[in-house]
Design a protein around this motif. Structure first.
Motif, mmCIF file in Angstrom:
data_model
loop_
_atom_site.group_PDB
_atom_site.id
_atom_site.type_symbol
_atom_site.label_atom_id
_atom_site.label_comp_id
_atom_site.label_asym_id
_atom_site.label_seq_id
_atom_site.Cartn_x
_atom_site.Cartn_y
_atom_site.Cartn_z
ATOM 1 N N SER A 178 0.826 -1.196 0.000
ATOM 2 C CA SER A 178 0.000 0.000 0.000
ATOM 3 C C SER A 178 0.867 1.256 0.000
ATOM 4 N N ALA A 179 1.989 1.204 0.740
ATOM 5 C CA ALA A 179 2.912 2.347 0.742
ATOM 6 C C ALA A 179 3.467 2.564 -0.672
ATOM 7 N N CYS A 180 3.841 1.468 -1.347
ATOM 8 C CA CYS A 180 4.357 1.585 -2.726
ATOM 9 C C CYS A 180 3.293 2.190 -3.639
ATOM 10 N N ALA A 181 2.048 1.747 -3.460
ATOM 11 C CA ALA A 181 0.959 2.254 -4.297
ATOM 12 C C ALA A 181 0.816 3.757 -4.120
ATOM 13 N N MET A 214 -1.408 -1.964 -6.182
ATOM 14 C CA MET A 214 -0.065 -1.393 -6.312
ATOM 15 C C MET A 214 0.302 -1.226 -7.789
ATOM 16 N N TYR A 215 0.139 -2.300 -8.576
ATOM 17 C CA TYR A 215 0.520 -2.200 -9.993
ATOM 18 C C TYR A 215 -0.320 -1.140 -10.714
ATOM 19 N N ALA A 216 -1.617 -1.130 -10.425
ATOM 20 C CA ALA A 216 -2.479 -0.161 -11.107
ATOM 21 C C ALA A 216 -2.052 1.262 -10.763
ATOM 22 N N LYS A 217 -1.823 1.518 -9.474
ATOM 23 C CA LYS A 217 -1.482 2.883 -9.066
ATOM 24 C C LYS A 217 -0.068 3.261 -9.461
ATOM 25 N N CYS A 218 0.780 2.264 -9.756
ATOM 26 C CA CYS A 218 2.127 2.591 -10.219
ATOM 27 C C CYS A 218 2.162 2.684 -11.733
ATOM 28 N N GLY A 219 1.003 2.663 -12.381
ATOM 29 C CA GLY A 219 0.959 2.890 -13.820
ATOM 30 C C GLY A 219 1.062 1.624 -14.662
ATOM 31 N N ARG A 220 1.156 0.436 -14.035
ATOM 32 C CA ARG A 220 1.295 -0.791 -14.806
ATOM 33 C C ARG A 220 0.000 -1.595 -14.731
ATOM 34 N N ILE A 221 -1.016 -1.109 -15.447
ATOM 35 C CA ILE A 221 -2.309 -1.781 -15.422
ATOM 36 C C ILE A 221 -2.185 -3.181 -16.048
ATOM 37 N N ASP A 222 -1.216 -3.353 -16.965
ATOM 38 C CA ASP A 222 -1.000 -4.686 -17.563
ATOM 39 C C ASP A 222 -0.570 -5.704 -16.503
ATOM 40 N N CYS A 223 0.352 -5.304 -15.612
ATOM 41 C CA CYS A 223 0.793 -6.209 -14.544
ATOM 42 C C CYS A 223 -0.351 -6.468 -13.566
ATOM 43 N N ALA A 224 -1.129 -5.415 -13.285
ATOM 44 C CA ALA A 224 -2.267 -5.570 -12.377
ATOM 45 C C ALA A 224 -3.213 -6.621 -12.946
ATOM 46 N N TYR A 225 -3.445 -6.527 -14.253
ATOM 47 C CA TYR A 225 -4.381 -7.462 -14.878
ATOM 48 C C TYR A 225 -3.818 -8.876 -14.861
ATOM 49 N N ARG A 226 -2.508 -9.001 -15.004
ATOM 50 C CA ARG A 226 -1.887 -10.336 -14.977
ATOM 51 C C ARG A 226 -2.101 -10.992 -13.610
ATOM 52 N N HIS A 249 -7.204 4.531 -14.922
ATOM 53 C CA HIS A 249 -6.448 4.578 -16.178
ATOM 54 C C HIS A 249 -7.332 5.022 -17.351
ATOM 55 N N GLY A 250 -8.578 5.394 -17.050
ATOM 56 C CA GLY A 250 -9.472 5.849 -18.118
ATOM 57 C C GLY A 250 -9.945 4.709 -19.014
ATOM 58 N N LEU A 251 -9.888 3.461 -18.504
ATOM 59 C CA LEU A 251 -10.307 2.314 -19.318
ATOM 60 C C LEU A 251 -11.717 1.875 -18.918
ATOM 61 N N GLY A 252 -12.678 2.753 -19.181
ATOM 62 C CA GLY A 252 -14.048 2.530 -18.733
ATOM 63 C C GLY A 252 -14.673 1.261 -19.284
#
Ligand SMILES: [Zn+2]
Ligand SMILES: [Zn+2]
Length: 543
Positions: A178-181, A214-226, A249-252
């Protein structure tokens, strides 16, 4: 006259009654029976029950008049923990203890952390002769709870050192992620992900939720999805984290797709899930879907709209240009609108250049009592300014200066070579501040070549917290980016996290910088991600 036969309860029966965690009314009756039958050995359970029902004073009386020489350590610890809101009392209990163990130390640490006394807590933590995984979890979660993210990660790094010989638990990992996020610290976050695997920590649902976040908030929505995709049976928290991530990420459309999946899986969404998907609809202009979800949330899933849902819904309507309808929703709300709702509405007026409605809304806010206006002052002051009502502006500004809030000071974080750097507006503290400012001037000058001009007369229609940051040129995200230019190779992407909404001036500066220097700049501000590339932003100038 008939007399009641006196009933003596057996110790076993009384114990069983206490074990069922009775409410306070029953507890008093059981207590009376314990006194009648003088079952002193039940005192520990009784203290426990009183503490659990928040009757700390009764528990303390029983504790002070303990029928045996000294209460066991477990009972002492329970009492300290109960005093966690009153540190002095907790300390007194701790001080009187004949024997302290790691749990006593940790309970008192918890008291300091809960009381928000982080300075005392960290000093106390250093001095603790014994620490277990719970002590570390208390300290790290305490740091995260009060926004000391970098410090939380420092403790997490410290814990990894072998001399402590403490096994990391789920709570510690979740807090560190959470801190990283919050900081957008991608390198550190991915490192923790690897650490989980290498150390045989089982990937619980909470850890997975935290990884997605964490991945989503760090800009890596691809990793979050994985991470999400690997979960065989996602629960509501995994789903919610994924949906909220896609939304910022604006991916409605993807957010809606995952939301439909949750319904197919027959999992009941919670209020955060709904907020996430509404947010996604709003950022992608999906009015119909948003309307459908908002008006069905109570009937279909039993979720009564809260102020946050209204804020999101008004934003959705306003962005799409349904200004009158949005104002209608606000006027008919069953709860008092807050500043977020007003901001959504007024931002929409600004974007759609509807000064007439803007003025009507201002008049409406002006008529509310001061309680309902609270927090809307900056917004109002900007609006008055844009309408040329300078008298009203100065009155409001005076009021506002009396209640300046630390939390509203602009702050940006950037991770460079595994370290996290923090920048504040008009920063004077950074050791390289002179070089950073020189670099920034040079960058802004070059940005000027593609049409960027500093907006000195920055007056926004919108509640931009940035208004409080006096010098637009020294806004924290600009400083962070100048620092990144000094410390990274040309053309690498730059990621910055900002605690407030980014202002219009920074937004246009960053667009220009991305073009001149051919760099991708990703900024996560309080409302969403902005990816600046080749002179454009992914938010299409609407945030
Ligand atoms: Zn700015
Ligand atoms: Zn943007």
């Amino acid at each position: 006259m008939q007399t009641q036969p006196s009933i003596q309860f057996s110790k076993r029966l009384l114990y069983n009654l206490l074990y069922k965690r009775p409410p306070i009314s029953d507890l008093k009756k059981i207590h009376a029976q314990i006194i009648i039958s003088s079952q002193k050995s039940l005192t520990d359970s009784l203290i426990h029950c009183y503490l659990r029902t928040n009757n700390v004073n009764v528990a303390r009386i029983l504790f002070n008049n303990y029928p045996f020489p000294s209460p066991p350590t477990l009972v002492w610890n329970l009492v300290i923990r109960a005093y966690s809101k009153l540190q002095d009392d907790a300390y007194k209990v701790f001080d009187e203890m004949p024997e302290v163990d790691v749990f006593s130390w940790t309970s008192l640490l918890g008291a300091y952390v809960n009381g928000g006394e982080m300075g005392v807590a960290s000093k106390f933590f250093e001095e603790m002769p014994v620490k277990n995984d719970v002590s570390w979890a208390v300290m790290i979660s305490g740091c995260v709870g009060c926004g000391r993210y970098a410090e939380a990660l420092r403790y997490f790094g410290e814990l990894g050192k072998s001399e402590h010989n403490v096994k990391t638990n789920e709570a510690i990992v979740v807090c560190a992620l959470s801190a990283c996020a919050h900081l957008g610290a991608l390198d550190r976050g991915s490192w923790i992900h690897g650490y989980i695997g290498k150390n045989g920590i089982s990937e619980t649902s909470n850890i997975r939720t935290a990884l997605i976040d964490m991945y989503a908030k760090c800009g890596r929505i691809d990793c979050a999805y994985r991470v999400f995709d690997r979960i065989s049976k996602p629960d509501v928290h995994n789903y919610t984290s994924m949906i909220s991530g896609l939304s910022i990420h604006g991916l409605g459309e993807d957010a809606i797709r995952v939301f439909n999946q949750i319904l197919v899986d027959k999992i009941k969404p919670n209020e955060v899930t709904i907020l996430g998907v509404l947010n996604g609809c709003s950022h992608s202009g999906m009015v119909q879907q948003g309307l459908l979800i908002f008006y069905n949330m109570e009937n279909s899933w039993g979720i009564v709209p809260k102020i946050e849902h209204y804020g999101c819904f008004v934003d959705l309507l306003g962005r799409a240009g349904y200004l009158a309808k949005a104002f209608g929703v606000v006027k008919s709300m069953s709860i008092d609108p807050d500043v977020v709702v007003w901001r959504a509405l007024l931002s929409a007026c600004r974007v759609h250049r509807n000064t007439y409605l803007g003025e009507r809304i201002v008049n409406h806010i002006g008529q509310l009592d001061s309680q309902s206006q609270r927090g809307a002052e900056i917004l109002l002051s900007n609006l008055y300014a844009s309408l040329g009502k300078w008298d009203s502006v100065s009155i409001l500004r005076h009021e506002m200066s009396k209640q300046k809030n630390q939390a509203d000071i602009g702050c940006s974080w950037i991770e460079v070579n595994g370290s996290i750097y923090e920048f504040r507006v008009a920063d004077q503290l950074h050791p390289q501040i002179i070089e950073i400012r020189e670099k920034l001037s040079e960058i802004l000058k070059r940005a000027g070549l593609v049409g960027y001009a500093a907006n000195i007369n920055y007056v926004s229609f919108d509640l931009s917290d940035e208004e409080k940051e006096q010098a637009v040129a020294w806004h924290s995200e600009k400083l962070a980016i100048a620092f990144a230019f000094m410390s990274t190779a040309p053309k690498t992407s730059i990621r910055v996290v900002k605690n407030l909404r980014t202002c219009e001036d920074c937004h246009s500066a960053l667009k220009a910088i991305s073009k001149v220097y051919d760099r991708q700049i990703i900024v996560r501000d309080r409302s969403r991600f902005h990816t600046f590339r080749d002179g454009k932003c992914s938010c299409n100038d609407y945030w």
